[in-house]
Scaffold this active site. Structure first.
Site, PDB file in Angstrom:
ATOM      1  N   LYS A   1      38.208  37.055  40.362  1.00  0.00           N
ATOM      2  CA  LYS A   1      38.792  35.953  41.145  1.00  0.00           C
ATOM      3  C   LYS A   1      37.761  35.156  41.939  1.00  0.00           C
ATOM      4  CE  LYS A   1      43.265  36.638  40.291  1.00  0.00           C
ATOM      5  NZ  LYS A   1      44.000  35.653  39.466  1.00  0.00           N
TER       6      LYS A   1
ATOM      7  N   GLU B   1      47.320  31.028  47.551  1.00  0.00           N
ATOM      8  CA  GLU B   1      48.386  32.010  47.407  1.00  0.00           C
ATOM      9  C   GLU B   1      47.757  33.279  46.857  1.00  0.00           C
ATOM     10  OE1 GLU B   1      47.520  30.126  44.959  1.00  0.00           O
ATOM     11  OE2 GLU B   1      47.447  31.635  43.376  1.00  0.00           O
TER      12      GLU B   1
ATOM     13  N   SER C   1      38.800  43.329  34.497  1.00  0.00           N
ATOM     14  CA  SER C   1      38.893  42.197  35.425  1.00  0.00           C
ATOM     15  C   SER C   1      38.765  42.569  36.893  1.00  0.00           C
ATOM     16  CB  SER C   1      40.199  41.445  35.197  1.00  0.00           C
ATOM     17  OG  SER C   1      41.288  42.339  35.248  1.00  0.00           O
TER      18      SER C   1
END
Lengths: 391, 267
Positions: free
Chosen positions: A90, A112, A375
């Site tokens: 991210k 968010e 991830s």
């Protein structure tokens, strides 16, 4: 960016578009232009590249998972995004968008978050940039991802709970959009997945494209000829980041959705497998909806996959057959995550565990070279893992 | 039924429109409230809100009202039934306001036909892009005598301003505040609407978002042809929470609220 062959008038095939209230239109015109300019600007790109190297810690390794490969019966490589700063992919997008926001002269960042990883990444990038940050998070997610809530607060971000609807990622996204509608000029909204109105899906994918580019380089260095790329799909940012540079190559792309309690159980987040075309968060994509066009609640043990939509680029790639989708259930994902911890010494995020689960049951011949996007790391999911310790 | 655009152009005043979420606080009370709106002289026309699970442009009041309506099982067919009931009781125009997804889910043609049969005048879909309107809606609306109204806001570009005034067939919905429905910001709206006057000959302007009392309306006098009150009307019905007002309470409060706008006339 508008030059990308996948984009036509803001659509990716029949999916995408900008289904937004008029109050946001100028923001999207500005954003599209700003990203297009920045992405062509060598100085912006070099600042971004420096940050990815020195702050995020890139490149992340491509590691052969020996014992996992043995268990699967074929060769599996992990792209170690769990080793990126803040513990997940991210951060690539968060840093990129915050840089872009600074370039645009924005003074306040909002985001968010579902699992909290994107919230932490954005709060981290904002701390680095010295920009105030507000993160919207579903009340239920705040409960199940408490450590990440505390991390965001430590980083100086304000965490606001979204108390409407299912109180998860979907509702946090609604709240962030609403805040943006009310404060369009000073605010930049850092969307955390490849979802939302154009240009977000493609922009987020481009910021994560580094995952695929590094993978390509590492494959060349190591002499790997990848046959399969596997990633979990929530909104689909980590998957797109890995897939993007490989779209035109003869490699199978597999996206693993969260089946929740089962694709047919009525408690699922398998949007492509179970959903239908519709409009959510400003884009036409595959969504979970009832006959009346009301958005249904998604269900997954993983807060990061608990979303009733999917990035419109994925909807497009799946509709053309380029992307193959599968789904893994809650329990299966948990067990795969635990197994990975024991076999590889890597505690994966529950999101990632869905992709891992699929590799365990796929029908391999033994000659494949599989790249799995690892991830994120699973520290945030300790509670779930501890409560379900497996065998 | 009178044509909305001609009502708006007829006289030089701010026509009052009231927004009500269909199925709020429940179907029976919605029906009774629509009757009040049909009979009350202060009300020129009505927006009937089609509840949606993810109303992006709405503030907390209409969000909550939509949630309550949906929780009670309000369906699109119920919205049409309410519209039909309203049509049977008066000749004031009624607009259906909502979001794209339920409309596309029903099918644009099926939806518009039902809207026509229910006696609606037209649609307001704040998240509908112009290109989608041109491709999917325009000819269907024309064939069924239904209108479409687009939004403009202080952040609108000249281009989309132009498009709104060209493509709206009932009125242009001027978003008075930068913000959501129900946001009570004390801003000077007149500057924004003053800037729209050149366009006004092309299509009437109706103001909305954050308008709540007679003073707000008065401020708009001369600048717009109508004004929509939504959140403030819903709030006037009683606290929107666990307990819902009874039908008679809601009706009484609605009348008291509307009387504020016609101090000298009896409903």
């Amino acid at each position: 960016m508008t030059q990308h062959p996948l984009i036509r008038n803001g659509y990716y095939g029949e999916f995408g578009g900008q289904f937004i209230p008029e109050m946001l239109r100028r923001n999207f015109i500005d954003l599209e232009q700003a990203f297009e300019d920045a992405w062509k600007d060598a100085e912006f790109k070099s600042t971004y590249a420096d940050l990815l190297r020195d702050f995020v810690g890139r490149p992340t390794p491509l590691q052969r998972a020996d014992r996992w490969s043995e268990r699967c019966g074929t060769s599996v490589w992990f792209k170690r995004e769990d080793l990126a700063h803040t513990g997940a992919h991210k951060i690539n997008n968060a840093v990129g968008q915050v840089l872009l926001a600074m370039r645009m002269g924005k003074r306040h960042i909002i985001a968010e978050t579902g699992a909290g990883q994107h919230g932490v990444a954005t709060a981290t990038a904002c701390a680095w940039a010295g920009l105030p940050c507000t993160v919207f998070m579903g009340a239920e997610d705040m409960e199940r991802q408490q450590p990440n809530v505390e991390r965001m607060r430590l980083l100086g971000a304000e965490v606001r709970s979204a108390n409407t609807g299912s109180q998860t990622l979907k509702d946090a996204t609604n709240e962030a959009m609403r805040h943006w509608i009310a404060h369009p000029e000073e605010t930049h909204y850092v969307i955390g997945s490849a979802v939302g109105p154009h240009p977000y899906p493609m922009m987020v994918a481009e910021f994560h494209g580094i995952i695929g580019e590094e993978t390509k380089t590492a494959c060349q260095t190591k002499g790997i000829k990848p046959s399969h790329l596997v990633a979990c799909l929530g909104g689909g940012s980590n998957a797109l980041g890995l897939f993007l540079p490989f779209l035109d190559e003869d490699i199978e792309l597999i996206g693993v959705e969260a089946a929740g309690a089962g694709v047919e159980s009525g408690r699922t987040a398998a949007t492509i497998e179970k959903g239908s075309p519709g409009i959510l968060h400003g884009a036409k994509t595959m969504i979970l909806q009832d006959d009346e066009g009301q958005i249904e609640e998604a269900h997954s043990i993983s807060a990061g996959l608990d979303y009733p939509g999917i990035g419109p680029l994925h909807a497009h790639l799946a509709s053309t057959g380029r992307l193959r989708t599968a789904a893994a259930e809650d329990e299966e994902a948990l067990q795969a995550g635990l197994l990975c911890t024991r076999l590889e010494g890597i505690l994966p995020a529950l999101e990632t565990a869905h992709a891992l689960a699929w590799t365990l049951r796929a029908d391999w011949s033994g000659s494949e070279e599989v790249i799995l996007n690892l991830s994120g790391r699973g520290d945030k999911d300790l509670k779930n893992y501890i409560q379900n310790p497996g065998e | 039924m009178k044509e909305l655009m001609s009502i708006l152009r007829e006289d030089n005043r701010v026509n009052l429109s009231i927004f009500l979420t269909a199925g709020f606080p429940d179907m029976k009370t919605s029906q009774a409230l629509l009757k009040v709106l049909a009979n009350h002289p202060a009300v020129s026309f009505v927006e009937l809100g089609m509840p949606f699970s993810d109303p992006l442009a709405d503030g907390p009041t209409i969000q909550r009202a939509s949630e309550i309506a949906l929780a009670q099982g309000t369906k699109l067919d119920d919205v049409f039934a309410l519209a039909s009931g309203f049509r049977a009781s008066c000749d004031k125009p009624l607009m259906l306001m909502g979001y794209c997804n339920p409309v596309y889910r029903r099918g644009v043609e099926a939806f518009v036909t039902q809207a026509r049969d229910a006696g609606a005048s037209g649609l307001i879909l704040p998240d509908l892009p112009y290109a989608s309107h041109d491709r999917d809606f325009r000819s269907v609306l024309e064939a069924n005598g239904q209108t479409m109204s687009f939004l403009v806001s202080p952040t609108s570009t000249e281009e989309s301003m132009d498009e709104a005034f060209e493509k709206s067939t009932a009125f242009v919905y001027g978003v008075a505040n930068v913000g959501l429905t129900g946001d009570a910001q004390s801003v000077d709206r007149t500057a924004f609407f003053e800037g729209l006057q050149d366009h006004r000959t092309r299509c009437p302007i109706v103001a909305g978002f954050g308008i709540s009392d007679p003073a707000d309306i008065q401020q708009l006098e001369g600048f717009v042809d109508g004004a929509i009150i939504g959140s403030a009307f819903l709030r006037a019905l009683g606290p929107i929470g666990e307990s819902r007002p009874s039908e008679s309470e809601a009706v009484q409060r609605a009348i008291a609220f509307l009387n504020l706008f016609t101090p000298h006339s009896q409903p």
